[in-house]
Scaffold this motif. Structure first.
Motif, PDB file in Angstrom:
ATOM      1  N   ILE A   1       0.844  -1.200   0.000  1.00  0.00           N
ATOM      2  CA  ILE A   1       0.000   0.000   0.000  1.00  0.00           C
ATOM      3  C   ILE A   1       0.879   1.250   0.000  1.00  0.00           C
ATOM      4  CG2 ILE A   1      -1.735   1.319   1.290  1.00  0.00           C
ATOM      5  CD1 ILE A   1      -2.716  -1.385   2.399  1.00  0.00           C
ATOM      6  N   SER A   2       0.754   2.047  -1.025  1.00  0.00           N
ATOM      7  CA  SER A   2       1.527   3.283  -1.146  1.00  0.00           C
ATOM      8  C   SER A   2       1.127   4.280  -0.053  1.00  0.00           C
ATOM      9  CB  SER A   2       1.289   3.909  -2.522  1.00  0.00           C
ATOM     10  OG  SER A   2       1.929   5.157  -2.630  1.00  0.00           O
ATOM     11  N   GLY A   3       2.118   4.885   0.569  1.00  0.00           N
ATOM     12  CA  GLY A   3       1.846   5.895   1.590  1.00  0.00           C
ATOM     13  C   GLY A   3       1.633   5.342   2.982  1.00  0.00           C
ATOM     14  N   LEU A   4       1.663   4.013   3.155  1.00  0.00           N
ATOM     15  CA  LEU A   4       1.504   3.392   4.468  1.00  0.00           C
ATOM     16  C   LEU A   4       2.866   2.918   4.971  1.00  0.00           C
ATOM     17  CD1 LEU A   4      -0.319   2.382   6.775  1.00  0.00           C
ATOM     18  CD2 LEU A   4      -0.593   0.236   5.509  1.00  0.00           C
ATOM     19  N   PHE A   5       3.275   3.430   6.131  1.00  0.00           N
ATOM     20  CA  PHE A   5       4.560   3.094   6.737  1.00  0.00           C
ATOM     21  C   PHE A   5       4.311   2.399   8.076  1.00  0.00           C
ATOM     22  CE2 PHE A   5       5.233   6.603   3.904  1.00  0.00           C
ATOM     23  CZ  PHE A   5       6.553   6.532   3.456  1.00  0.00           C
ATOM     24  N   THR A   6       5.287   1.621   8.513  1.00  0.00           N
ATOM     25  CA  THR A   6       5.204   1.019   9.848  1.00  0.00           C
ATOM     26  C   THR A   6       6.563   1.173  10.539  1.00  0.00           C
ATOM     27  OG1 THR A   6       5.851  -1.176   9.041  1.00  0.00           O
ATOM     28  CG2 THR A   6       3.498  -0.689   9.115  1.00  0.00           C
ATOM     29  N   ALA A   7       6.560   1.191  11.874  1.00  0.00           N
ATOM     30  CA  ALA A   7       7.813   1.362  12.613  1.00  0.00           C
ATOM     31  C   ALA A   7       7.692   0.787  14.020  1.00  0.00           C
ATOM     32  CB  ALA A   7       8.195   2.845  12.682  1.00  0.00           C
ATOM     33  N   GLY A   8       8.834   0.428  14.603  1.00  0.00           N
ATOM     34  CA  GLY A   8       8.880  -0.033  15.989  1.00  0.00           C
ATOM     35  C   GLY A   8       8.515  -1.492  16.145  1.00  0.00           C
ATOM     36  N   GLN A   9       7.903  -1.829  17.281  1.00  0.00           N
ATOM     37  CA  GLN A   9       7.561  -3.221  17.556  1.00  0.00           C
ATOM     38  C   GLN A   9       6.531  -3.766  16.575  1.00  0.00           C
ATOM     39  OE1 GLN A   9       7.350  -2.607  22.090  1.00  0.00           O
ATOM     40  NE2 GLN A   9       7.918  -4.745  21.935  1.00  0.00           N
ATOM     41  N   THR A  10       5.835  -2.888  15.891  1.00  0.00           N
ATOM     42  CA  THR A  10       4.930  -3.308  14.820  1.00  0.00           C
ATOM     43  C   THR A  10       5.707  -4.061  13.748  1.00  0.00           C
ATOM     44  OG1 THR A  10       3.630  -1.308  15.220  1.00  0.00           O
ATOM     45  CG2 THR A  10       3.185  -2.487  13.171  1.00  0.00           C
ATOM     46  N   ASN A  11       7.001  -3.757  13.601  1.00  0.00           N
ATOM     47  CA  ASN A  11       7.858  -4.412  12.608  1.00  0.00           C
ATOM     48  C   ASN A  11       8.639  -5.587  13.190  1.00  0.00           C
ATOM     49  OD1 ASN A  11       7.046  -2.540  10.735  1.00  0.00           O
ATOM     50  ND2 ASN A  11       8.867  -1.267  10.910  1.00  0.00           N
ATOM     51  N   GLY A  12       8.387  -5.930  14.451  1.00  0.00           N
ATOM     52  CA  GLY A  12       9.027  -7.102  15.025  1.00  0.00           C
ATOM     53  C   GLY A  12      10.276  -6.844  15.834  1.00  0.00           C
ATOM     54  N   THR A  13      10.554  -5.579  16.152  1.00  0.00           N
ATOM     55  CA  THR A  13      11.736  -5.295  16.970  1.00  0.00           C
ATOM     56  C   THR A  13      11.365  -5.271  18.452  1.00  0.00           C
ATOM     57  OG1 THR A  13      11.395  -2.906  16.723  1.00  0.00           O
ATOM     58  CG2 THR A  13      12.890  -3.973  15.171  1.00  0.00           C
ATOM     59  N   SER A  14      12.386  -5.206  19.301  1.00  0.00           N
ATOM     60  CA  SER A  14      12.167  -5.008  20.733  1.00  0.00           C
ATOM     61  C   SER A  14      13.016  -3.817  21.152  1.00  0.00           C
ATOM     62  CB  SER A  14      12.573  -6.253  21.523  1.00  0.00           C
ATOM     63  OG  SER A  14      13.969  -6.474  21.390  1.00  0.00           O
ATOM     64  N   GLY A  15      12.598  -3.089  22.161  1.00  0.00           N
ATOM     65  CA  GLY A  15      13.431  -2.008  22.673  1.00  0.00           C
ATOM     66  C   GLY A  15      12.971  -0.626  22.257  1.00  0.00           C
TER      67      GLY A  15
END
Length: 643
Positions: A365-379
């Motif tokens: 989807i153009s214009g939709l970004f994700t960041a943080g634990q939503t992307n599977g990181t911790s911390g």
């Protein structure tokens, strides 16, 4: 019929944790009208887990965020209760700063910053749906059925997506710290076609400070020498009255209590379904996996100056409450400790990150970004690093400017994002120095040298910060030239000074720079031979000079590797490539290429399961395609000319 929105924004950020705060501040500071939507304003920049910022690799990320123009470093420098440089006995590549935060003050100060930021609106609301038309984001819909238009949307929901808290056999819907979970948005992301994973993290119990017997523990004080996360902070403001942490350990009794209650441990009974973090496991997991260890370290970390709560770092658990109490009381110094909060595990949905581009924009989807634990990181630090990059790229997209992608050689932020989008992750991702192949050039002392110019180019570094940076850069370069030009000759007078300092005499003439390469020689020692610089050199510049000179050979070798990889990064792969059209590549490589759809040869080479032979075949194929297209274009040009 044109859709009617209550309000329209350039950028909408969903979630006000550490990723959401950096994303929204970056977008607003770059001139975009921005909305920061959060379920609970009181949870803005909240620390649901450990009350600290920084640590190995993570501390370098905080400095990188600062160099780019972010907020985390400035905020922790305003609200820390203890500051400590880690790994000082090791090489410069692994040194990193860590601060204990005043948890409530940290959130309070960050909220103040957000509320006073121009172009940024903070609103408490539950987002249930991301609105999409023709594979392009157009806005959001809230739980109160309000629709807000947006050119870009950034999802930074942390552990709230279909969050469930687990304590013993108790499991209930909840976000972090017993807040409301976001269920409908999780359903919406799945309906939009995203592959969703299920991860788990957890926290330890908190105990009352006045009930701890500190005489049975080891004091862990902060550093006396000034240090800061932000390059804007001044040494004269360094906190002298710091709050100590304390060290204790588990013991055989503690381990036996856990062993006797594994049948009630959710992660072993099947209650926990999500994948937990490998590098920050629960205490019950540690006891089972490392059964040969007689004890495990536990750090008692105060959560602030005005609270009695103490965080037991290393005792993360989801055991039943009665077992947690017995476990705590088995530990030296905690025999009579009052538990103020029970530890818990939390499961949550996340978006498998191979579905993202290196800008953190979704491929689907153009214009939709994700960041943080939503992307599977911790911390918190990993979240902040992704958050500022998502905010920057969302703003650049709105402004019609070229996107910003940090390379692995630019910073730990670049390493992290490349790992996520190229390799994916099957467990909560944590940054480690070992993940960075160029870690000698990605140090805590040179983050500003690496990234401030980038922050300035996108409009996040103000004039005052830029002027300070230019002065530091000029000071460094001028002194480096002086050391490189000043000769030390093996005269009797010079060698007398050398031996007086306890060093081996000079056999041949050499520059001050070459002399400083000796392991035992410090920058301050040079003043005995070449005098002081014309202008006073800042301590941080001295540190930078010493490191750059002493490790020059290794640094140059790393830079040569960077140049080689740069050529591979510049070789683009067409977005419409047909992977089935390439003969001879291995089946696993073909499957991975289809899944990740790499954008450059460099990225393709780093995909797990892809061999050098597959890359060679891919490059030959692309070269053939390029020649074929060029030949057809020449034929078209000849045909047009003849007509």
């Amino acid at each position: 019929m044109t859709r009617q929105f209550a309000e329209t924004y350039d950028v909408i950020v969903i979630g006000a944790g550490h990723a959401g705060v950096e994303a929204s501040l970056a977008a607003a500071r770059m001139g975009c009208k921005t909305l920061l939507a959060t379920i609970n304003i009181e949870m803005l920049a909240f620390m649901p887990c450990n009350p600290s910022i920084g640590g190995s690799a993570k501390g370098i990320v905080v400095r990188e965020v600062d160099a780019l123009g972010g907020e985390m470093a400035k905020n922790i420098d305003k609200t820390y209760i203890q500051m400590k440089m880690l790994n000082t006995g090791k090489g410069p590549a692994v040194r990193a700063l860590r601060a204990q935060a005043d948890k409530e003050l940290y959130a309070k100060e960050m909220r103040k910053t957000v509320e006073n930021q121009e172009n940024l609106t903070l609103r408490q609301t539950m987002v249930d749906e991301i609105l999409v038309e023709d594979e392009k984001v157009i806005g959001i819909r809230t739980a109160t059925n309000q629709e807000f238009g947006a050119k870009t949307v950034i999802v930074t929901t942390g552990t709230a997506l279909r969050g469930e808290i687990i304590i013993g056999d108790l499991k209930y819907s909840s976000g972090p710290n017993h807040s409301i979970a976001s269920v409908k948005l999780a359903d919406n992301l799945k309906a939009l076609g995203f592959e969703i994973g299920r991860f788990k993290t957890g926290t330890p119990p908190r105990v009352k400070a006045s009930s701890i017997d500190y005489s049975e523990t080891e004091i862990q004080p902060g550093d006396e020498a000034p240090n800061h996360f932000s390059y804007r902070s001044k040494d004269e403001d360094y906190l002298k009255d710091q709050v100590p942490c304390w060290l204790t350990y588990t013991n055989q009794d503690s381990h036996q209590i856990i062993q006797d209650n594994l049948h009630r441990a959710p992660m072993f009974t099947g209650v926990v379904e999500g994948v937990g973090p490998r590098y920050c496991p629960s205490i019950e997991d540690k006891i089972v996996r490392f059964a040969d260890k007689e004890r495990h370290q536990l750090f008692l970390e105060p959560e602030g100056r005005d609270t009695e709560e103490v965080y037991i770092q290393g005792l993360s658990t989801s055991l039943p409450e009665d077992v947690q109490r017995e476990l705590v009381h088995s530990i030296k110094g905690l025999e009579k400790a009052e538990m103020m909060r029970t530890g818990y595990a939390i499961e949550y949905d996340m978006i498998l990150p191979h579905q993202l581009r290196a800008t953190l924009e979704t491929k689907k989807i153009s214009g939709l970004f994700t960041a943080g634990q939503t992307n599977g990181t911790s911390g918190y630090e990993e979240a902040a690093g992704q958050g500022i990059m998502a905010g920057i790229n969302a703003a650049l997209k709105v402004l019609g400017k070229p996107e910003l992608i940090l390379k692995r050689s630019d910073g730990y932020i670049g390493v992290m994002i490349d790992d996520l989008v190229t390799k994916g992750t099957l467990e909560p991702y944590r940054l480690l120095t070992s993940r960075a192949e160029y870690r000698l050039i990605l140090r805590h002392d040179n983050a500003d040298m690496r990234l401030t110019e980038i922050g300035r180019s996108i409009g996040l570094v103000d004039d005052e910060r830029w002027e300070d940076f230019q002065m530091k850069k000029n000071s460094f370069q001028t002194e480096m030239e002086r050391l490189d030009s000043h000769k030390l000759k093996p005269t009797a007078e010079t060698n007398q000074k050398v031996t007086d300092l306890g060093f081996k005499p000079l056999a041949d003439a050499l520059t001050a720079k070459e002399f400083l390469r000796r392991p035992e020689v410090s920058y301050d020692d040079l003043a005995h031979f070449i005098g002081s610089a014309s202008e006073e050199i800042d301590e941080k510049v001295k540190e930078l000079l010493e490191t750059e000179i002493k490790y020059e050979g290794y640094i140059q070798k790393a830079l040569d590797q960077v140049d080689k990889m740069k050529r591979m990064e510049e070789k683009r792969i067409p977005a419409d490539i047909d992977w089935d059209d390439i003969d001879s590549i291995a089946t696993e490589a073909r499957q991975k290429f289809k899944q990740i759809n790499p954008e450059t040869i460099g990225q393709a080479s780093r995909i797990s399961g892809v061999n050098p032979a597959d890359i060679s075949i891919l490059m030959v194929y692309l070269e053939g395609k390029s020649r074929s297209i060029s030949k057809r274009q020449q034929q078209v040009n000849v045909s047009s000319t003849s007509k």
